[in-house]
Design a protein around this motif. Structure first.
Motif, PDB file in Angstrom:
ATOM      1  N   LEU A 137      24.434  20.630 -29.806  1.00 47.47           N
ATOM      2  CA  LEU A 137      23.293  20.329 -30.666  1.00 47.47           C
ATOM      3  C   LEU A 137      23.411  18.921 -31.250  1.00 47.47           C
ATOM      4  CD1 LEU A 137      20.752  21.747 -31.974  1.00 47.47           C
ATOM      5  CD2 LEU A 137      22.236  22.231 -33.921  1.00 47.47           C
ATOM      6  N   LEU A 138      24.588  18.601 -31.792  1.00 42.32           N
ATOM      7  CA  LEU A 138      24.786  17.286 -32.398  1.00 42.32           C
ATOM      8  C   LEU A 138      24.732  16.174 -31.350  1.00 42.32           C
ATOM      9  CD1 LEU A 138      27.670  18.167 -34.865  1.00 42.32           C
ATOM     10  CD2 LEU A 138      25.306  17.682 -35.464  1.00 42.32           C
ATOM     11  N   GLU A 139      25.217  16.457 -30.149  1.00 39.39           N
ATOM     12  CA  GLU A 139      25.222  15.441 -29.082  1.00 39.39           C
ATOM     13  C   GLU A 139      23.808  15.037 -28.696  1.00 39.39           C
ATOM     14  OE1 GLU A 139      27.253  14.754 -24.670  1.00 39.39           O
ATOM     15  OE2 GLU A 139      27.307  16.714 -25.642  1.00 39.39           O
ATOM     16  N   ARG A 140      22.864  15.984 -28.756  1.00 38.24           N
ATOM     17  CA  ARG A 140      21.485  15.664 -28.371  1.00 38.24           C
ATOM     18  C   ARG A 140      20.730  14.944 -29.478  1.00 38.24           C
ATOM     19  NH1 ARG A 140      20.779  21.239 -27.592  1.00 38.24           N
ATOM     20  NH2 ARG A 140      18.799  21.038 -28.692  1.00 38.24           N
ATOM     21  N   GLY A 141      21.183  15.046 -30.727  1.00 38.39           N
ATOM     22  CA  GLY A 141      20.467  14.472 -31.852  1.00 38.39           C
ATOM     23  C   GLY A 141      20.833  13.028 -32.102  1.00 38.39           C
ATOM     24  N   ILE A 142      20.378  12.556 -33.262  1.00 39.78           N
ATOM     25  CA  ILE A 142      20.596  11.152 -33.619  1.00 39.78           C
ATOM     26  C   ILE A 142      22.069  10.878 -33.915  1.00 39.78           C
ATOM     27  CG2 ILE A 142      20.136  11.478 -36.098  1.00 39.78           C
ATOM     28  CD1 ILE A 142      18.621   8.762 -35.954  1.00 39.78           C
ATOM     29  N   THR A 143      22.795  11.931 -34.382  1.00 42.77           N
ATOM     30  CA  THR A 143      24.231  11.769 -34.616  1.00 42.77           C
ATOM     31  C   THR A 143      24.946  11.475 -33.303  1.00 42.77           C
ATOM     32  OG1 THR A 143      24.080  13.327 -36.449  1.00 42.77           O
ATOM     33  CG2 THR A 143      26.291  12.856 -35.577  1.00 42.77           C
ATOM     34  N   GLY A 144      24.624  12.220 -32.261  1.00 38.12           N
ATOM     35  CA  GLY A 144      25.233  11.986 -30.958  1.00 38.12           C
ATOM     36  C   GLY A 144      24.903  10.588 -30.422  1.00 38.12           C
ATOM     37  N   TYR A 145      23.708  10.102 -30.747  1.00 37.91           N
ATOM     38  CA  TYR A 145      23.316   8.764 -30.303  1.00 37.91           C
ATOM     39  C   TYR A 145      24.269   7.700 -30.874  1.00 37.91           C
ATOM     40  CZ  TYR A 145      20.387   4.610 -29.609  1.00 37.91           C
ATOM     41  OH  TYR A 145      19.939   3.379 -29.252  1.00 37.91           O
ATOM     42  N   VAL A 146      24.631   7.807 -32.170  1.00 33.53           N
ATOM     43  CA  VAL A 146      25.552   6.857 -32.794  1.00 33.53           C
ATOM     44  C   VAL A 146      26.947   7.001 -32.180  1.00 33.53           C
ATOM     45  CG1 VAL A 146      26.639   6.151 -34.954  1.00 33.53           C
ATOM     46  CG2 VAL A 146      24.234   6.809 -34.928  1.00 33.53           C
ATOM     47  N   LEU A 147      27.365   8.256 -31.883  1.00 28.76           N
ATOM     48  CA  LEU A 147      28.674   8.475 -31.269  1.00 28.76           C
ATOM     49  C   LEU A 147      28.756   7.796 -29.900  1.00 28.76           C
ATOM     50  CD1 LEU A 147      29.332  12.227 -32.132  1.00 28.76           C
ATOM     51  CD2 LEU A 147      30.615  10.272 -32.976  1.00 28.76           C
ATOM     52  N   LYS A 148      27.633   7.843 -29.134  1.00 27.84           N
ATOM     53  CA  LYS A 148      27.640   7.237 -27.795  1.00 27.84           C
ATOM     54  C   LYS A 148      27.588   5.716 -27.859  1.00 27.84           C
ATOM     55  CE  LYS A 148      24.307  10.062 -26.528  1.00 27.84           C
ATOM     56  NZ  LYS A 148      23.241  10.739 -25.773  1.00 27.84           N
ATOM     57  N   THR A 149      26.759   5.156 -28.769  1.00 19.45           N
ATOM     58  CA  THR A 149      26.622   3.704 -28.823  1.00 19.45           C
ATOM     59  C   THR A 149      27.774   3.046 -29.552  1.00 19.45           C
ATOM     60  OG1 THR A 149      25.307   3.851 -30.871  1.00 19.45           O
ATOM     61  CG2 THR A 149      24.119   3.925 -28.762  1.00 19.45           C
ATOM     62  N   GLY A 150      28.367   3.750 -30.551  1.00 20.22           N
ATOM     63  CA  GLY A 150      29.455   3.174 -31.336  1.00 20.22           C
ATOM     64  C   GLY A 150      28.998   2.082 -32.277  1.00 20.22           C
ATOM     65  N   GLU A 151      27.701   2.009 -32.579  1.00 20.87           N
ATOM     66  CA  GLU A 151      27.159   0.990 -33.465  1.00 20.87           C
ATOM     67  C   GLU A 151      26.448   1.643 -34.658  1.00 20.87           C
ATOM     68  OE1 GLU A 151      27.619  -2.164 -33.169  1.00 20.87           O
ATOM     69  OE2 GLU A 151      28.651  -2.036 -31.222  1.00 20.87           O
ATOM     70  N   PRO A 152      26.476   0.997 -35.865  1.00 18.84           N
ATOM     71  CA  PRO A 152      25.735   1.538 -37.022  1.00 18.84           C
ATOM     72  C   PRO A 152      24.237   1.612 -36.699  1.00 18.84           C
ATOM     73  CG  PRO A 152      27.250  -0.202 -37.689  1.00 18.84           C
ATOM     74  CD  PRO A 152      27.215  -0.230 -36.200  1.00 18.84           C
ATOM     75  N   LEU A 153      23.540   2.586 -37.293  1.00 18.07           N
ATOM     76  CA  LEU A 153      22.124   2.780 -37.021  1.00 18.07           C
ATOM     77  C   LEU A 153      21.391   3.031 -38.340  1.00 18.07           C
ATOM     78  CD1 LEU A 153      19.761   3.135 -35.056  1.00 18.07           C
ATOM     79  CD2 LEU A 153      20.341   5.562 -34.927  1.00 18.07           C
ATOM     80  N   PHE A 154      20.425   2.134 -38.634  1.00 20.17           N
ATOM     81  CA  PHE A 154      19.531   2.356 -39.767  1.00 20.17           C
ATOM     82  C   PHE A 154      18.184   2.759 -39.169  1.00 20.17           C
ATOM     83  CE2 PHE A 154      16.226   0.842 -42.689  1.00 20.17           C
ATOM     84  CZ  PHE A 154      16.595   1.512 -43.848  1.00 20.17           C
TER      85      PHE A 154
END
Length: 883
Positions: free
Chosen positions: A111-128
């Motif tokens: 669930l977390l991997e598909r959401g916006i949290t997973g997106y930050v984990l994959k990119t490794g960059e801060p997200l506003f």
């Protein structure tokens, strides 16, 4: 001057003042922001310092963060980089419950991997992310829309060693709350400290391992001291001093008492009226002096920055040094010391000066210095060596003192041991008689160590050979008695060392020695020759069956699972057995060699068994050695014959390609076919040489073959995976293909599926490299290694060859379904598929019904007609064509 107008100078001054006011306002904002970040730094550092667990740290971070920014909606996500699982160790939200409750039917990690949290984990960059950005990410398919919609979302990755280990997130549902650059910086700092706490907790375990290693090093140093028999009395004093140093490192003495006691120990070994210890602080590039004593008096030097004094000289060069007054003056004149800081020079009254660098974990940590002011105390090179050796233990003691609280438990055990040894030494010094007795005891220990294995405590090779010689002499005096010698080699020991590490390998050997002891009698002798080789002398046996029963017990107990590195490991053993003979001229070396020969015979039979030596065994062993040497000579002399086996179409038996095979007509052993030759090459580790031989052979005659069979002739060459296990082998194979006269598009190379499955990483890399040469790549032996569809789908391969064992065992419905599945796999992935080992028309018919339309084997005897028509056109004497 006109009325109402200011002078130009006044106007310029006002503009200048306005710019200064604007700049001061920006600076005030910047300093206020720096003050907020600094306060956060102190608070978070305090939380990280006192946190005993990550849960406590997370709660403290959340509490403090709420006082700085709006963080009612706050959570932390963590990812396991080995398993890829994502968890929520901390979660707080005004609207949503925990995701596991909000989506009870879905796995939290997915669930977390598909959401916006997973997106930050994959990119490794801060997200506003605001509402607009969130909708863009959803529309692009980067994330799924999960949970209640928020107005602003800020997530910062947690990193350790440039790898993302988690995400720190705050969000708001209110228009009155917004996040900016300050919040981003605060969040980034918090992420840094979360990574630091993880590293600190992990560091505890590393320190425990370090102390075990250090303790082992102390033990090894003590063993070396025992060998200094000529200076035993002095060695005892040194040993006592080392124990005192170790005792200090494990004791609860304060720093004020610790260094003076170190000085007392040094003074027992050599004059040290003038002594000081310096420590390096890398962060501030300064020196401190925790201990200082001098006949000249004076206060202890205060901490200072690194300069160009004598102490800095030994720290820079990292070598022990003994200097005279003249040496020091020469160095001053040469500008090597005290060039920029002459006020540090207080060496005018020194006669000699010794400086020893202190190392901790291989890095310079400080220095130990003694010097003399009179000629009465003169130092020699041996004093420098002695102090250098002691300094290693002093450095260890200082290191342990730094970590005494965390390592208290280990030090208590060491303290108990040191206390017992110190008491023994003290008793030894009570009177001369007890001293002599103790020395004899130490000499006996040295003799024991010289004859026993230091890992398992078993007799070593030297001791065992003495015992074996005694047994042989006994048998010659008592011809009615006999003994047996068992040579044991463990199966899979190298793999345990390579996969689990040498520490677990040592534990494996220790447990094995314990198991072997349980299989023999007290009067039998068990010894370790080295590595994974053990020998057993079964003394005074009644019949051969007694030794065979012991072998059965050994094989049974060794085959039981071992628990290593928190996992079960299965091993086995190969045993060679040799019996004594009263009338034989055999000696200890020959009997051991006989058992070793039988052991190798057991290994050749498939391991996990025992073989009793007889002259036939020796004959076969020597014959195998001679055969291997003859094979190497045959490769050099070109005595290996190459054949071409056709690959044909099932329908019209048209020849599609040729596959080279080889055989060897041995002068005494007769014909050695392709399968036996391949097995022999594997045994002698010359598979790559045989492949090169065949490849060059075909390349040499390729033009003649093309002239006779046509330019479109295809060549299928099976290759060993040894070519691509190392970069040098792959480079050699590429060069061979580049230099080949064969057309690259007509050349096919096949690698066995089992080898691919065992080492898919090297194969994938090699396939990419070889495909650049324009050749065709395939996998043979298909159906034996069970490679995954996902790995086959992205490989640059074009063909699969069904293993001959599959073709020849289509006996029931399940085997037919499995063969059909292999055909469907090849068709789905767009690969050519060939059937190997098609030896009967019935097999050909069955395979054709399953969708196989091309292959090779004895069933295609009609191919002989085609080959015969072209043989006369080919000008070759040695290259043979067979069906």
């Amino acid at each position: 001057m006109e009325k109402g107008k200011l002078p130009s100078n006044s106007s310029n001054n006002i503009e200048h003042l306005q710019r200064r006011v604007s700049r001061l306002r920006r600076l005030a904002t910047k300093y206020k922001r720096a003050e907020i970040i600094q306060n956060a730094l102190l608070e978070i550092s305090n939380i990280a310092t006192h946190a005993i667990s990550l849960d406590v740290f997370y709660k403290g971070v959340h509490t403090h963060l709420q006082s700085l920014i709006h963080a009612d909606n706050f959570f932390i996500a963590s990812i396991d980089n080995q398993t890829g699982n994502i968890t929520l160790p901390f979660f707080a939200d005004e609207k949503d419950t925990h995701p596991s409750e909000l989506y009870p039917d879905e796995e939290i990690s997915s669930l977390l991997e598909r959401g916006i949290t997973g997106y930050v984990l994959k990119t490794g960059e801060p997200l506003f992310c605001d509402t607009k950005r969130f909708e863009e990410l959803v529309a692009l398919g980067e994330i799924d829309d999960l949970g209640s919609p928020c107005l602003q979302w800020l997530g910062v990755p947690i990193k350790h060693n440039n790898a993302v280990s988690g995400v720190l997130v705050v969000q708001t549902y209110s228009d009155d709350i917004s996040y900016g650059e300050l919040e981003l910086e605060l969040m980034g700092f918090i992420c840094h400290h979360i990574s630091g706490v993880m590293e600190r907790l992990r560091h505890n375990e590393e320190l425990e391992i370090a102390i075990v290693q250090r303790t082992k090093e102390l033990s090894q140093a003590y063993d070396k001291l025992k060998l200094e028999v000529a200076e035993r009395v002095k060695a005892e004093e040194l040993q006592k001093s080392l124990f005192q140093i170790a005792d200090l490192s494990a004791s609860d003495v304060s720093e004020a008492d610790f260094y003076p006691k170190i000085h007392q120990v040094i003074s027992q070994l050599l004059p040290a009226e003038n002594c000081f210890i310096s420590l390096v602080h890398k962060a501030s590039n300064t020196l401190s002096f925790p201990f200082y004593v001098s006949q000249m008096g004076g206060e202890r030097p205060k901490p200072r920055s690194m300069q160009d004094g004598l102490t800095e000289f030994i720290l820079k060069h990292q070598q022990p040094i003994l200097l005279s007054q003249q040496d020091i003056q020469d160095m001053v004149k040469a500008g090597e010391i005290y060039g920029t800081n002459p006020t540090l020079n207080h060496t005018q009254t020194m006669k000699q000066w010794i400086g020893i660098p202190l190392f901790i974990h291989g890095e310079i940590a400080g220095g130990l210095t003694i010097y003399s002011l009179t000629d009465q105390n003169s130092y020699e090179a041996k004093d420098l060596e002695l102090l250098t050796f002691v300094s290693q233990h002093i450095a260890n003691a200082i290191e342990r003192k730094f970590a005494v609280e965390e390592l208290r438990r280990s030090h208590e055990l060491l303290e108990d041991k040191v206390e017992k040894r110190t008491k023994a030494i003290a008793e030894m010094n009570d009177n001369l008689q007890r001293q002599i007795m103790q020395r004899k005891k130490m000499e006996a220990q040295l003799v024991y160590d010289a004859k026993h294995d230091n890992l398992t405590g078993l007799p070593n090779r030297s001791f065992f050979m003495e015992r074996l010689s005694q047994a042989i002499k006994h048998i010659r005096r008592h011809p009615n008695e006999q003994f047996s010698l068992l040579f044991i080699d463990l199966d899979g020991f190298k793999q345990i060392n390579d996969t689990l590490g040498h520490l677990e390998g040592d534990r494996f050997l220790i447990e094995t020695s314990t198991r072997l002891k349980l299989c023999i009698r007290e009067n039998d002798t068990l010894a370790r020759l080295g590595g994974d080789e053990f020998v057993i002398l079964l003394d005074s046996i009644h019949q051969h069956k007694d030794a065979e029963d012991v072998c059965e017990r050994i094989l049974q107990t060794i085959s039981e699972p071992y628990t290593l590195a928190q996992q079960q490991v299965i091993s086995g053993a190969s045993i060679g057995v040799a019996f004594s003979c009263a009338n034989s001229s055999d000696n200890s070396e020959s009997i051991l060699r006989n058992a070793d020969t039988a052991m190798y015979q057991a290994k050749s039979k498939g391991k996990g068994c025992y073989v009793i030596f007889d002259r036939q065994t020796e004959y076969h062993f020597n014959q195998r050695i001679e055969l291997e040497q003859d094979f190497l000579n045959a490769l050099e002399l070109g005595d290996i014959v190459v054949e071409l086996t056709p690959v044909v179409s099932f329908n019209d038996t048209d020849i599609l390609a040729y596959e080279p095979t080889s055989y060897w007509q041995h002068p005494s052993q007769g014909l050695i076919d392709n399968e036996q030759l391949t097995s022999l090459a594997h045994q002698t580790q010359t598979m790559t040489m045989l492949d090169d031989y065949i490849f060059k052979y075909i390349d040499q005659h390729y033009q003649a073959l093309a002239n006779g069979m046509g330019e479109n002739i295809q060549i299928h060459i099976p290759l060993s995976s040894q070519h691509i296990k190392h970069k040098y082998g792959l480079r050699s194979l590429r060069n061979t293909i580049k230099r080949s006269k064969m057309c690259a598009s007509k050349l096919w190379v096949f690698f066995h599926e089992k080898s691919f499955v065992k080492d898919s990483t090297h194969h994938i890399s090699a396939f990419e490299s070889l495909s650049e040469l324009g050749i065709n790549i395939g996998i043979n032996g298909f159906g034996t290694g069970y490679s995954s569809l996902s790995s086959l789908s992205f490989l640059p391969i074009k063909a699969l060859k069904l293993d001959a064992d599959v073709s020849q065992h289509l006996l029931n419905e399940k085997q037919l379904q499995l063969a059909k599945a292999y055909q469907l796999i090849a068709t789905t992935l767009g690969f050519e598929i060939y059937a190997e080992g098609v030896n009967t028309l019935e097999q050909k018919k069955t395979l054709a019904s399953l969708g196989y339309y091309q292959g090779q084997g004895q069933a295609f005897s009609l191919a002989n007609l085609v080959l015969t028509q072209h043989v006369e056109q080919i000008d070759m004497h040695e290259l043979k064509l067979t069906s």
